[in-house]
Design an enzyme around this catalytic site. Structure first.
Site, short mmCIF file in Angstrom:
data_model
loop_
_atom_site.label_atom_id
_atom_site.label_comp_id
_atom_site.label_asym_id
_atom_site.label_seq_id
_atom_site.Cartn_x
_atom_site.Cartn_y
_atom_site.Cartn_z
N HIS A 1 0.86 -1.19 0.00
CA HIS A 1 0.00 0.00 0.00
C HIS A 1 0.89 1.23 0.00
O HIS A 1 2.11 1.14 0.16
CB HIS A 1 -0.95 0.00 1.21
CG HIS A 1 -0.26 0.09 2.53
ND1 HIS A 1 0.58 -0.89 3.02
CD2 HIS A 1 -0.31 1.05 3.50
CE1 HIS A 1 1.01 -0.54 4.22
NE2 HIS A 1 0.51 0.63 4.53
N HIS B 1 1.32 3.95 2.00
CA HIS B 1 1.74 4.73 3.15
C HIS B 1 3.26 4.88 3.10
O HIS B 1 3.97 3.97 2.67
CB HIS B 1 1.30 4.07 4.46
CG HIS B 1 -0.13 4.39 4.82
ND1 HIS B 1 -0.89 3.59 5.64
CD2 HIS B 1 -0.93 5.43 4.46
CE1 HIS B 1 -2.10 4.12 5.79
NE2 HIS B 1 -2.15 5.22 5.07
N ASP C 1 5.83 4.76 5.05
CA ASP C 1 6.82 3.84 5.62
C ASP C 1 6.97 2.56 4.81
O ASP C 1 7.83 1.73 5.10
CB ASP C 1 6.47 3.50 7.08
CG ASP C 1 5.06 2.97 7.27
OD1 ASP C 1 4.15 3.47 6.61
OD2 ASP C 1 4.88 2.05 8.10
N HIS C 2 6.17 2.41 3.76
CA HIS C 2 6.25 1.24 2.90
C HIS C 2 6.72 1.57 1.48
O HIS C 2 6.98 0.65 0.70
CB HIS C 2 4.89 0.54 2.83
CG HIS C 2 4.44 -0.01 4.14
ND1 HIS C 2 4.56 -1.34 4.48
CD2 HIS C 2 3.88 0.60 5.22
CE1 HIS C 2 4.08 -1.52 5.71
NE2 HIS C 2 3.67 -0.36 6.18
N HIS D 1 -7.37 -2.21 5.84
CA HIS D 1 -6.56 -1.10 6.34
C HIS D 1 -7.27 0.21 5.97
O HIS D 1 -8.34 0.20 5.35
CB HIS D 1 -5.15 -1.17 5.76
CG HIS D 1 -4.14 -0.34 6.47
ND1 HIS D 1 -4.07 -0.25 7.83
CD2 HIS D 1 -3.15 0.48 6.00
CE1 HIS D 1 -3.08 0.56 8.18
NE2 HIS D 1 -2.51 1.01 7.09
N ASP E 1 0.21 -4.05 6.91
CA ASP E 1 -0.81 -3.30 7.64
C ASP E 1 -2.24 -3.78 7.37
O ASP E 1 -2.79 -3.57 6.28
CB ASP E 1 -0.71 -1.83 7.27
CG ASP E 1 0.66 -1.25 7.59
OD1 ASP E 1 1.62 -2.04 7.72
OD2 ASP E 1 0.77 -0.02 7.70
N HIS F 1 7.38 -4.82 11.89
CA HIS F 1 6.55 -3.60 11.83
C HIS F 1 6.12 -3.19 13.23
O HIS F 1 4.94 -3.04 13.54
CB HIS F 1 5.34 -3.84 10.93
CG HIS F 1 4.66 -2.58 10.46
ND1 HIS F 1 3.69 -1.96 11.21
CD2 HIS F 1 4.80 -1.85 9.34
CE1 HIS F 1 3.25 -0.89 10.55
NE2 HIS F 1 3.92 -0.80 9.41
#
Length: 309
Positions: free
Chosen positions: A61, A63, A65-66, A138, A201, A259
């Site tokens: 996805h 976000h 941090d990914h 999510h 997530d 994570h």
């Protein structure tokens, strides 16, 4: 070689000891980078991993941090003049984010990236087996990934000898399934393909279990501890205990927890909580850790026995 290198283990906020996400899976000739968070290019250098073998990038996805490490990885692919195409999988609804990250800055772009967006029913055949994706629960569109090697056969020497099969005849039997009146099934035993699952997530949902089913190695987020289970459910994340429960119910062989929220000072608590639910092999992820895919089980009976344990 079948091995996972953990490049980052933090969640939204990196810490002094944990980089943001990044996971590189080497599965024989197939090399897949999952969720390249900020700093992934540097973490690969520290781990001694070049970008040149990369064949595929999988994004769960969009976000930060990914994915914020994707521009650096793409530019390194171009700088190193990687000669083969690199497929990139990501949720189709995030196309605008992929486009921005793909061209986040000016550089001499010779990378042969092949965007392959992910949607319902996604499946692609790779040299390592079938790569599938399922939607998760999510706050934005998110997918988990599963890599499944085809089932095969293991030749049994005693059965080969009993049927007088030796030398080049074994190769022909493996290629064609028959040598004279002897069939492959008469001289072999089933060899289940290995399975890898990657679940980031998400709140607990059916597809978490579908992705994890029978996995030899399950990489799964465990952002929260049970004391914050209400918050975890509200924001679409798992607790360490839930991750352990998934591993137990899905018959996972090795569970890798990652994570982690920066709110917890003692990461050993994640291990303790997961251990209360799952008595199989558990790995508490650390940056730059290398985790081998467990050795292949010899038969479907052995796999079932391992699952029951």
């Amino acid at each position: 070689m079948r091995q996972l290198t953990v490049l980052g283990t933090a969640s939204q906020v990196p810490t002094r000891h944990r980089n943001q996400n990044g996971y590189l899976l080497r599965w024989d000739s197939e090399v897949i980078l999952f969720d390249p968070g900020e700093g992934t290019q540097r973490q690969m250098l520290l781990a001694g991993l070049p970008v040149s073998p990369l064949r595929r990038i999988c994004i769960t996805h969009f976000h930060g941090d990914h994915v914020l490490g994707l521009p650096g990885v793409v530019q390194r692919i171009s700088l190193d003049k990687v000669p083969h195409p690199v497929a990139v999988h990501y949720p189709a609804g995030g196309q605008v984010f992929f486009d921005r990250l793909r061209h986040a800055s000016s550089f001499y772009d010779v990378a042969d990236l092949r965007p392959v967006p992910v949607g319902p029913g996604f499946r692609v055949e790779t040299p390592a087996g079938a790569l599938t994706a399922l939607p998760l629960r999510h706050s934005i569109e998110t997918y988990g990934y599963r890599l499944a090697e085809p089932d095969g056969h293991r030749m049994v020497p005693s059965l080969l000898a009993a049927h007088g099969i030796a030398g080049p005849a074994i190769g022909e039997l493996q290629r064609t399934g028959r040598f004279g009146r002897v069939t492959l099934e008469q001289v072999s035993a089933p060899r289940p393909g290995q399975r890898f699952a990657f679940v980031m997530d998400t709140g607990l949902c059916d597809n978490v279990f579908h992705l994890a089913e029978g996995a030899d190695l399950l990489v799964i987020e465990s952002t929260f501890l049970a004391e914050d289970a209400v918050t975890a459910a509200q924001v679409g994340h798992l607790t360490a205990g839930q991750a352990g429960s998934v591993a137990r119910q899905a018959g996972v062989r090795t569970l890798l927890l990652t994570h982690f929220s920066q709110r917890y000072a003692d990461s050993a608590r994640f291990l303790d909580e997961a251990r209360a639910e799952f008595d199989g092999d558990i790995v508490l992820a650390e940056d730059l850790l290398q985790v081998p895919v467990p050795p292949r089980l010899g038969s479907s009976d052995e796999r079932a026995s391992a699952s029951r344990r």
